[in-house]
Design a protein around this motif. Structure first.
Motif, PDB file in Angstrom:
ATOM      1  N   ARG A  25       0.868  -1.184   0.000  1.00 35.30           N
ATOM      2  CA  ARG A  25       0.000   0.000   0.000  1.00 35.30           C
ATOM      3  C   ARG A  25       0.901   1.229   0.000  1.00 35.30           C
ATOM      4  NH1 ARG A  25      -2.676  -3.467   3.364  1.00 35.30           N
ATOM      5  NH2 ARG A  25      -4.762  -4.038   2.704  1.00 35.30           N
ATOM      6  N   LYS A  26       0.519   2.200  -0.762  1.00 35.25           N
ATOM      7  CA  LYS A  26       1.377   3.371  -0.996  1.00 35.25           C
ATOM      8  C   LYS A  26       1.794   4.054   0.304  1.00 35.25           C
ATOM      9  CE  LYS A  26       1.265   7.704  -3.548  1.00 35.25           C
ATOM     10  NZ  LYS A  26       2.598   7.662  -4.011  1.00 35.25           N
ATOM     11  N   GLU A  78       5.634  14.432  -3.824  1.00 39.72           N
ATOM     12  CA  GLU A  78       6.278  13.761  -4.953  1.00 39.72           C
ATOM     13  C   GLU A  78       5.267  13.152  -5.929  1.00 39.72           C
ATOM     14  OE1 GLU A  78       8.881  11.050  -2.945  1.00 39.72           O
ATOM     15  OE2 GLU A  78      10.612  12.274  -3.411  1.00 39.72           O
ATOM     16  N   SER A  79       3.992  13.116  -5.557  1.00 38.89           N
ATOM     17  CA  SER A  79       3.029  12.485  -6.445  1.00 38.89           C
ATOM     18  C   SER A  79       1.814  13.379  -6.629  1.00 38.89           C
ATOM     19  CB  SER A  79       2.598  11.135  -5.871  1.00 38.89           C
ATOM     20  OG  SER A  79       1.928  11.340  -4.652  1.00 38.89           O
ATOM     21  N   ASN A  80       1.163  13.219  -7.740  1.00 40.63           N
ATOM     22  CA  ASN A  80      -0.071  13.932  -8.030  1.00 40.63           C
ATOM     23  C   ASN A  80      -1.233  12.988  -7.752  1.00 40.63           C
ATOM     24  OD1 ASN A  80      -2.277  15.187  -9.081  1.00 40.63           O
ATOM     25  ND2 ASN A  80      -1.329  15.690 -11.059  1.00 40.63           N
ATOM     26  N   PRO A  81      -2.042  13.228  -6.688  1.00 38.62           N
ATOM     27  CA  PRO A  81      -3.082  12.277  -6.303  1.00 38.62           C
ATOM     28  C   PRO A  81      -4.138  12.076  -7.368  1.00 38.62           C
ATOM     29  CG  PRO A  81      -3.266  14.337  -5.051  1.00 38.62           C
ATOM     30  CD  PRO A  81      -1.971  14.389  -5.796  1.00 38.62           C
ATOM     31  N   LYS A  82      -4.301  13.026  -8.297  1.00 37.64           N
ATOM     32  CA  LYS A  82      -5.319  12.881  -9.333  1.00 37.64           C
ATOM     33  C   LYS A  82      -4.886  11.938 -10.444  1.00 37.64           C
ATOM     34  CE  LYS A  82      -7.242  17.489  -8.557  1.00 37.64           C
ATOM     35  NZ  LYS A  82      -7.494  18.831  -9.148  1.00 37.64           N
ATOM     36  N   SER A  83      -3.586  11.666 -10.544  1.00 39.54           N
ATOM     37  CA  SER A  83      -3.142  10.845 -11.677  1.00 39.54           C
ATOM     38  C   SER A  83      -2.249   9.689 -11.244  1.00 39.54           C
ATOM     39  CB  SER A  83      -2.416  11.724 -12.691  1.00 39.54           C
ATOM     40  OG  SER A  83      -1.363  12.428 -12.054  1.00 39.54           O
ATOM     41  N   TYR A 107      -0.597   4.059  -9.610  1.00 39.27           N
ATOM     42  CA  TYR A 107       0.188   3.235  -8.679  1.00 39.27           C
ATOM     43  C   TYR A 107      -0.688   2.162  -8.042  1.00 39.27           C
ATOM     44  CZ  TYR A 107       2.844   1.760  -4.635  1.00 39.27           C
ATOM     45  OH  TYR A 107       3.488   0.992  -3.704  1.00 39.27           O
ATOM     46  N   ASP A 108      -1.865   2.569  -7.550  1.00 44.77           N
ATOM     47  CA  ASP A 108      -2.780   1.607  -6.915  1.00 44.77           C
ATOM     48  C   ASP A 108      -3.211   0.537  -7.908  1.00 44.77           C
ATOM     49  OD1 ASP A 108      -2.621   2.942  -4.518  1.00 44.77           O
ATOM     50  OD2 ASP A 108      -4.407   4.157  -4.866  1.00 44.77           O
ATOM     51  N   ASP A 109      -3.456   0.952  -9.154  1.00 43.36           N
ATOM     52  CA  ASP A 109      -3.796  -0.029 -10.203  1.00 43.36           C
ATOM     53  C   ASP A 109      -2.650  -1.025 -10.375  1.00 43.36           C
ATOM     54  OD1 ASP A 109      -6.201   1.191 -10.639  1.00 43.36           O
ATOM     55  OD2 ASP A 109      -5.571   2.271 -12.451  1.00 43.36           O
ATOM     56  N   ALA A 112       1.483   0.187 -15.644  1.00 43.36           N
ATOM     57  CA  ALA A 112       0.977   1.153 -14.666  1.00 43.36           C
ATOM     58  C   ALA A 112       2.127   1.840 -13.930  1.00 43.36           C
ATOM     59  CB  ALA A 112       0.045   0.456 -13.681  1.00 43.36           C
ATOM     60  N   PHE A 113       3.110   1.054 -13.493  1.00 45.66           N
ATOM     61  CA  PHE A 113       4.246   1.642 -12.780  1.00 45.66           C
ATOM     62  C   PHE A 113       5.060   2.547 -13.702  1.00 45.66           C
ATOM     63  CE2 PHE A 113       3.915  -2.381 -10.094  1.00 45.66           C
ATOM     64  CZ  PHE A 113       3.206  -1.737  -9.087  1.00 45.66           C
ATOM     65  N   ASP A 114       5.181   2.150 -14.977  1.00 45.01           N
ATOM     66  CA  ASP A 114       5.910   2.993 -15.937  1.00 45.01           C
ATOM     67  C   ASP A 114       5.200   4.328 -16.150  1.00 45.01           C
ATOM     68  OD1 ASP A 114       8.184   1.515 -16.469  1.00 45.01           O
ATOM     69  OD2 ASP A 114       7.254   0.344 -18.058  1.00 45.01           O
ATOM     70  N   THR A 115       3.860   4.299 -16.127  1.00 41.59           N
ATOM     71  CA  THR A 115       3.094   5.541 -16.266  1.00 41.59           C
ATOM     72  C   THR A 115       3.387   6.484 -15.103  1.00 41.59           C
ATOM     73  OG1 THR A 115       1.329   4.366 -17.439  1.00 41.59           O
ATOM     74  CG2 THR A 115       0.770   6.516 -16.498  1.00 41.59           C
TER      75      THR A 115
END
Length: 394
Positions: A117-118, A128-133, A138-140, A156-159
């Motif tokens: 879990r993140k 460091e992360s944008n919660p909208k994208s 990451y969760d996917d 997904a991780f590469d995205t």
């Protein structure tokens, strides 16, 4: 009489129960522990603690109940490897590597999968992360990884990493995904990127060790497992990985002795020199390995594999042009040698020749595909994709 007295004064190994250690590490009441135990939530962690106690990892050095080298509880002098029932755990003992109830298949028994879990994974700050994208991607990725849909997880991780290349959790789990896809070189490269962001994550060093075991680089694997253990001694995976690597290294050393005896009788046997070089390489003995391959090539210059391995050593030691010459020798002697073509691609990248690199990676991918080695082919094709992305960036 004297001997009996001396015997009775010998320190006995009498550690606290694993449950006592667990309660102290977690800092919870006994009733909470009992409730978790009844729900089957602590079995794996207790096994880990028992494993540590059997190996005497804990000692009076972490106990608050000793004065002038004597334990207040037992009234005995602190002994190496001793633990008092009143010990207070150091901070690093609080971290437990394996999640309760998790099972790792035999093939991946050293793989650390901490923090799926993140919010539980170290090394990333909220900005460091944008919660909208990226967070949703990451969760996917985590969910797909758990389901075994590894290629989709990798996408997904590469995205996530395309938006933020320094996202530690995404790098960590991308490396795990690549390991399970048997793309070991890429996994190691990914973990090394992660280590530059968070060099003190013990699970990461466990997985670096795991990747190096798969690549048969035993000396480096041992160093990675030891680094992991130094950061957090309570890790079953890292300890088991270290034990296995030590055993494999011992087998290599025994085999080396056999080869050395054989060379006393047949000093010009190219096959023995070649096998000896491979063993030295596994043990991280680079200079000995290089000399062995050179001896093998003196007697049998048509040995493409010896040229290939000699090239790898030269590449790792920074002699790129000599390494390229060795790989070209390998591909001339054996044109359908994908490993040598792949290494040629890596050399061309280092020498800033993207066209030569792309061509070499394409040949390697096609050859691996024709041999049914799809994971290797994917590794080469991922290099080609990265080259295309770099071109687009320019």
């Amino acid at each position: 009489m004297i001997s009996k007295k001396q015997t009775s004064n010998l320190p006995e190994w009498n550690p606290p129960a694993p449950s006592t250690v667990y309660i102290k590490i977690k800092n919870i009441p006994y009733e909470t522990f009992k409730a978790r135990l009844n729900e089957g939530l602590v079995t794996t962690e207790l096994d880990q603690i028992r494993y540590r106690l059997e190996r005497r990892i804990y000692c009076c050095g972490v106990c608050s109940k000793h004065v002038n080298e004597y334990c207040v509880i037992t009234n005995r002098k602190v002994e190496p490897g001793w633990i008092c029932k009143a010990f207070v755990p150091k901070e690093e003992f609080i971290y437990l590597d394996t999640q309760p109830g998790s099972e790792i298949s035999p093939e991946y028994r050293y793989l650390s999968e901490t923090g799926l879990r993140k919010n539980n994974l170290e090394g990333e700050t909220p900005e460091e992360s944008n919660p909208k994208s990226s967070e949703s991607f990451y969760d996917d990725g985590v969910n797909l990884y758990r389901q075994g849909r590894l290629r989709l997880a990798l996408e997904a991780f590469d995205t996530v990493l395309s938006e933020n290349p320094k996202n530690f959790p995404a790098l960590f789990h991308k490396g795990n995904t690549l390991l399970k896809l048997k793309r070991y070189d890429e996994a190691l490269e990914t973990f090394k990127c992660a280590s530059r962001i968070n060099p003190d994550h013990p699970g990461l060093w466990t997985n670096i060790g795991f990747a190096l075991v798969k690549l048969e680089r035993f000396r480096q694997a041992l160093e990675a497992f030891e680094k992991s253990i130094s950061l957090n001694p309570v890790q079953k995976n890292a300890w088991e990985g270290k034990d296995t690597v030590l055993f494999r290294m011992l087998r290599c050393e025994e085999k080396l002795k056999e080869f050395e005896k054989a060379l006393e009788e047949k000093p010009d046997n190219a096959s023995i020199w070649f096998e000896k070089g491979k063993l030295h390489l596994k043990l991280g003995e680079v200079e000995e390995s290089r000399e062995a391959f050179e001896k093998a090539l003196e007697e049998r210059p048509e040995n493409a594999e010896a040229w290939h391995l000699r090239g790898k050593i030269l590449f790792e030691t920074g002699s790129e042009k000599e390494a390229l010459h060795a790989f070209e020798k390998a591909t001339r002697k054996k044109p359908d040698f994908p490993e040598a073509w792949y290494e040629k691609g890596r050399i061309f990248l280092r020498l800033r020749n993207p066209k030569g690199a792309e061509n070499a990676f394409k040949i390697a991918a096609d050859l691996w595909e024709s041999k049914g080695l799809k994971a290797n082919a994917e590794t080469a094709r991922s290099r080609i994709k990265r080259l295309a992305t770099d071109k687009a960036g320019f």
